[in-house]
Write a protein that holds these residues in place. Structure first.
Motif, PDB file in Angstrom:
ATOM      1  N   ALA A  39     -78.038 -23.733  57.643  1.00  0.00           N
ATOM      2  CA  ALA A  39     -77.168 -24.062  58.782  1.00  0.00           C
ATOM      3  C   ALA A  39     -75.735 -24.251  58.311  1.00  0.00           C
ATOM      4  O   ALA A  39     -75.497 -24.736  57.198  1.00  0.00           O
ATOM      5  CB  ALA A  39     -77.668 -25.321  59.468  1.00  0.00           C
ATOM      6  N   ARG A  98     -81.153 -32.586  66.289  1.00  0.00           N
ATOM      7  CA  ARG A  98     -80.095 -33.393  65.693  1.00  0.00           C
ATOM      8  C   ARG A  98     -80.598 -34.802  65.410  1.00  0.00           C
ATOM      9  O   ARG A  98     -81.554 -35.269  66.034  1.00  0.00           O
ATOM     10  CB  ARG A  98     -78.876 -33.441  66.613  1.00  0.00           C
ATOM     11  CG  ARG A  98     -79.077 -34.202  67.912  1.00  0.00           C
ATOM     12  CD  ARG A  98     -77.849 -34.060  68.798  1.00  0.00           C
ATOM     13  NE  ARG A  98     -77.972 -34.831  70.034  1.00  0.00           N
ATOM     14  CZ  ARG A  98     -77.098 -34.788  71.027  1.00  0.00           C
ATOM     15  NH1 ARG A  98     -76.020 -33.996  70.947  1.00  0.00           N
ATOM     16  NH2 ARG A  98     -77.284 -35.537  72.094  1.00  0.00           N
ATOM     17  N   TRP A 156     -82.841 -25.964  67.654  1.00  0.00           N
ATOM     18  CA  TRP A 156     -81.836 -26.852  67.074  1.00  0.00           C
ATOM     19  C   TRP A 156     -82.225 -28.294  67.415  1.00  0.00           C
ATOM     20  O   TRP A 156     -82.589 -28.590  68.568  1.00  0.00           O
ATOM     21  CB  TRP A 156     -80.449 -26.556  67.624  1.00  0.00           C
ATOM     22  CG  TRP A 156     -79.810 -25.328  67.076  1.00  0.00           C
ATOM     23  CD1 TRP A 156     -79.795 -24.081  67.636  1.00  0.00           C
ATOM     24  CD2 TRP A 156     -79.087 -25.217  65.845  1.00  0.00           C
ATOM     25  NE1 TRP A 156     -79.115 -23.200  66.837  1.00  0.00           N
ATOM     26  CE2 TRP A 156     -78.667 -23.871  65.724  1.00  0.00           C
ATOM     27  CE3 TRP A 156     -78.752 -26.109  64.823  1.00  0.00           C
ATOM     28  CZ2 TRP A 156     -77.925 -23.416  64.636  1.00  0.00           C
ATOM     29  CZ3 TRP A 156     -78.020 -25.646  63.749  1.00  0.00           C
ATOM     30  CH2 TRP A 156     -77.614 -24.313  63.653  1.00  0.00           C
ATOM     31  N   ARG A 170     -79.376 -15.889  69.727  1.00  0.00           N
ATOM     32  CA  ARG A 170     -79.887 -15.373  68.455  1.00  0.00           C
ATOM     33  C   ARG A 170     -79.576 -13.893  68.340  1.00  0.00           C
ATOM     34  O   ARG A 170     -79.428 -13.188  69.352  1.00  0.00           O
ATOM     35  CB  ARG A 170     -81.390 -15.624  68.315  1.00  0.00           C
ATOM     36  CG  ARG A 170     -82.262 -14.844  69.263  1.00  0.00           C
ATOM     37  CD  ARG A 170     -83.716 -15.318  69.172  1.00  0.00           C
ATOM     38  NE  ARG A 170     -84.293 -15.033  67.856  1.00  0.00           N
ATOM     39  CZ  ARG A 170     -85.411 -15.625  67.397  1.00  0.00           C
ATOM     40  NH1 ARG A 170     -86.024 -16.531  68.148  1.00  0.00           N
ATOM     41  NH2 ARG A 170     -85.881 -15.306  66.216  1.00  0.00           N
ATOM     42  N   TYR A 208     -77.047 -31.789  62.493  1.00  0.00           N
ATOM     43  CA  TYR A 208     -77.755 -30.785  63.286  1.00  0.00           C
ATOM     44  C   TYR A 208     -78.586 -29.902  62.371  1.00  0.00           C
ATOM     45  O   TYR A 208     -78.096 -29.409  61.344  1.00  0.00           O
ATOM     46  CB  TYR A 208     -76.764 -29.941  64.075  1.00  0.00           C
ATOM     47  CG  TYR A 208     -76.222 -30.669  65.284  1.00  0.00           C
ATOM     48  CD1 TYR A 208     -75.344 -31.738  65.122  1.00  0.00           C
ATOM     49  CD2 TYR A 208     -76.605 -30.316  66.576  1.00  0.00           C
ATOM     50  CE1 TYR A 208     -74.854 -32.438  66.227  1.00  0.00           C
ATOM     51  CE2 TYR A 208     -76.118 -30.993  67.690  1.00  0.00           C
ATOM     52  CZ  TYR A 208     -75.255 -32.053  67.500  1.00  0.00           C
ATOM     53  OH  TYR A 208     -74.776 -32.746  68.591  1.00  0.00           O
ATOM     54  N   ILE A 267     -77.571 -21.745  73.267  1.00  0.00           N
ATOM     55  CA  ILE A 267     -78.268 -21.227  72.093  1.00  0.00           C
ATOM     56  C   ILE A 267     -78.398 -19.715  72.231  1.00  0.00           C
ATOM     57  O   ILE A 267     -78.643 -19.192  73.328  1.00  0.00           O
ATOM     58  CB  ILE A 267     -79.643 -21.895  71.910  1.00  0.00           C
ATOM     59  CG1 ILE A 267     -80.272 -21.499  70.580  1.00  0.00           C
ATOM     60  CG2 ILE A 267     -80.570 -21.585  73.081  1.00  0.00           C
ATOM     61  CD1 ILE A 267     -81.538 -22.306  70.228  1.00  0.00           C
ATOM     62  N   CYS A 313     -77.099 -20.529  62.011  1.00  0.00           N
ATOM     63  CA  CYS A 313     -78.236 -20.722  61.097  1.00  0.00           C
ATOM     64  C   CYS A 313     -78.676 -19.338  60.640  1.00  0.00           C
ATOM     65  O   CYS A 313     -79.062 -18.497  61.460  1.00  0.00           O
ATOM     66  CB  CYS A 313     -79.356 -21.443  61.818  1.00  0.00           C
ATOM     67  SG  CYS A 313     -80.860 -21.665  60.847  1.00  0.00           S
ATOM     68  N   CYS A 356     -81.415 -26.597  62.147  1.00  0.00           N
ATOM     69  CA  CYS A 356     -82.115 -25.494  62.783  1.00  0.00           C
ATOM     70  C   CYS A 356     -83.543 -25.474  62.243  1.00  0.00           C
ATOM     71  O   CYS A 356     -83.813 -25.944  61.131  1.00  0.00           O
ATOM     72  CB  CYS A 356     -81.417 -24.166  62.537  1.00  0.00           C
ATOM     73  SG  CYS A 356     -81.259 -23.684  60.809  1.00  0.00           S
ATOM     74  N   SER A 376     -77.567 -19.223  66.779  1.00  0.00           N
ATOM     75  CA  SER A 376     -76.326 -19.975  66.919  1.00  0.00           C
ATOM     76  C   SER A 376     -76.440 -21.011  68.022  1.00  0.00           C
ATOM     77  O   SER A 376     -77.276 -20.890  68.923  1.00  0.00           O
ATOM     78  CB  SER A 376     -75.171 -19.016  67.234  1.00  0.00           C
ATOM     79  OG  SER A 376     -74.981 -18.098  66.181  1.00  0.00           O
ATOM     80  N   LEU A 377     -75.587 -22.010  67.921  1.00  0.00           N
ATOM     81  CA  LEU A 377     -75.491 -23.025  68.956  1.00  0.00           C
ATOM     82  C   LEU A 377     -74.013 -23.223  69.255  1.00  0.00           C
ATOM     83  O   LEU A 377     -73.283 -23.778  68.431  1.00  0.00           O
ATOM     84  CB  LEU A 377     -76.127 -24.339  68.515  1.00  0.00           C
ATOM     85  CG  LEU A 377     -76.184 -25.422  69.580  1.00  0.00           C
ATOM     86  CD1 LEU A 377     -77.170 -25.037  70.689  1.00  0.00           C
ATOM     87  CD2 LEU A 377     -76.576 -26.767  68.973  1.00  0.00           C
ATOM     88  N   TRP A 403     -87.474 -25.839  58.225  1.00  0.00           N
ATOM     89  CA  TRP A 403     -86.251 -26.537  58.594  1.00  0.00           C
ATOM     90  C   TRP A 403     -85.123 -26.177  57.635  1.00  0.00           C
ATOM     91  O   TRP A 403     -85.347 -26.024  56.425  1.00  0.00           O
ATOM     92  CB  TRP A 403     -86.489 -28.055  58.544  1.00  0.00           C
ATOM     93  CG  TRP A 403     -87.410 -28.528  59.620  1.00  0.00           C
ATOM     94  CD1 TRP A 403     -88.774 -28.501  59.619  1.00  0.00           C
ATOM     95  CD2 TRP A 403     -87.029 -29.084  60.866  1.00  0.00           C
ATOM     96  NE1 TRP A 403     -89.259 -28.998  60.788  1.00  0.00           N
ATOM     97  CE2 TRP A 403     -88.214 -29.367  61.582  1.00  0.00           C
ATOM     98  CE3 TRP A 403     -85.800 -29.359  61.469  1.00  0.00           C
ATOM     99  CZ2 TRP A 403     -88.199 -29.933  62.865  1.00  0.00           C
ATOM    100  CZ3 TRP A 403     -85.790 -29.916  62.744  1.00  0.00           C
ATOM    101  CH2 TRP A 403     -86.973 -30.199  63.420  1.00  0.00           C
ATOM    102  N   LEU A 432     -72.274 -23.664  65.754  1.00  0.00           N
ATOM    103  CA  LEU A 432     -73.169 -23.769  64.604  1.00  0.00           C
ATOM    104  C   LEU A 432     -73.929 -22.459  64.437  1.00  0.00           C
ATOM    105  O   LEU A 432     -74.305 -21.817  65.414  1.00  0.00           O
ATOM    106  CB  LEU A 432     -74.162 -24.915  64.795  1.00  0.00           C
ATOM    107  CG  LEU A 432     -73.581 -26.288  65.103  1.00  0.00           C
ATOM    108  CD1 LEU A 432     -74.713 -27.318  65.177  1.00  0.00           C
ATOM    109  CD2 LEU A 432     -72.551 -26.702  64.083  1.00  0.00           C
TER     110      LEU A 432
END
Length: 122
Positions: free
Chosen positions: A4, A36, A34, A70, A92, A68, A20, A94, A78-79, A112, A18
């Motif tokens: 991430a 947190r 995602w 992808r 945060y 979100i 990943c 992913c 992504s976020l 993770w 963000l």
């Protein structure tokens, strides 16, 4: 392996994106999420997306502000976080999930990333 990135320090009302990155050739087999974790609190669900990207789910706290997405060709999820609030301050993470149906259940996620810090100042 999940990596991430994109965290940082931002003022309230600002935005961060963000990302990943996943290694391996089976990224499209995984639902992605995602989560947190704020200081002194447990890890909580933020958003999830199904394998093909057609289904997306958000925590109530994220609805209308976070998106979100992808790219299975690039093995990334992504976020996009807009209208950030101090309450969004957290690490945060992913995560990848192999279950049949995308879920917000943290226990379902098998892999993770290491986390990226997001700090929102007031």
């Amino acid at each position: 392996q999940l990596q991430a990135s994109g965290g940082g320090l931002v003022q309230a009302g600002g935005s961060l994106r963000l990302s990943c990155a996943a290694s391996g050739r089976t990224f499209s087999s995984y639902n992605m999420g995602w989560f947190r974790q704020a200081p002194g609190k447990g890890r909580e669900f933020v958003a999830a997306i199904s394998r093909g990207g057609s289904n997306r789910y958000y925590a109530d706290s994220a609805k209308g502000r976070f998106t979100i997405s992808r790219d299975n060709a690039k093995n990334t999820v992504s976020l996009q976080m807009n209208s950030l609030k101090p309450d969004d301050t957290a690490v945060y993470f992913c995560a990848a999930d192999l279950t049949l149906v995308v879920t917000r259940d943290i226990e379902a996620y098998d892999y993770w990333g290491q986390g990226t810090q997001v700090t929102v100042s007031s």
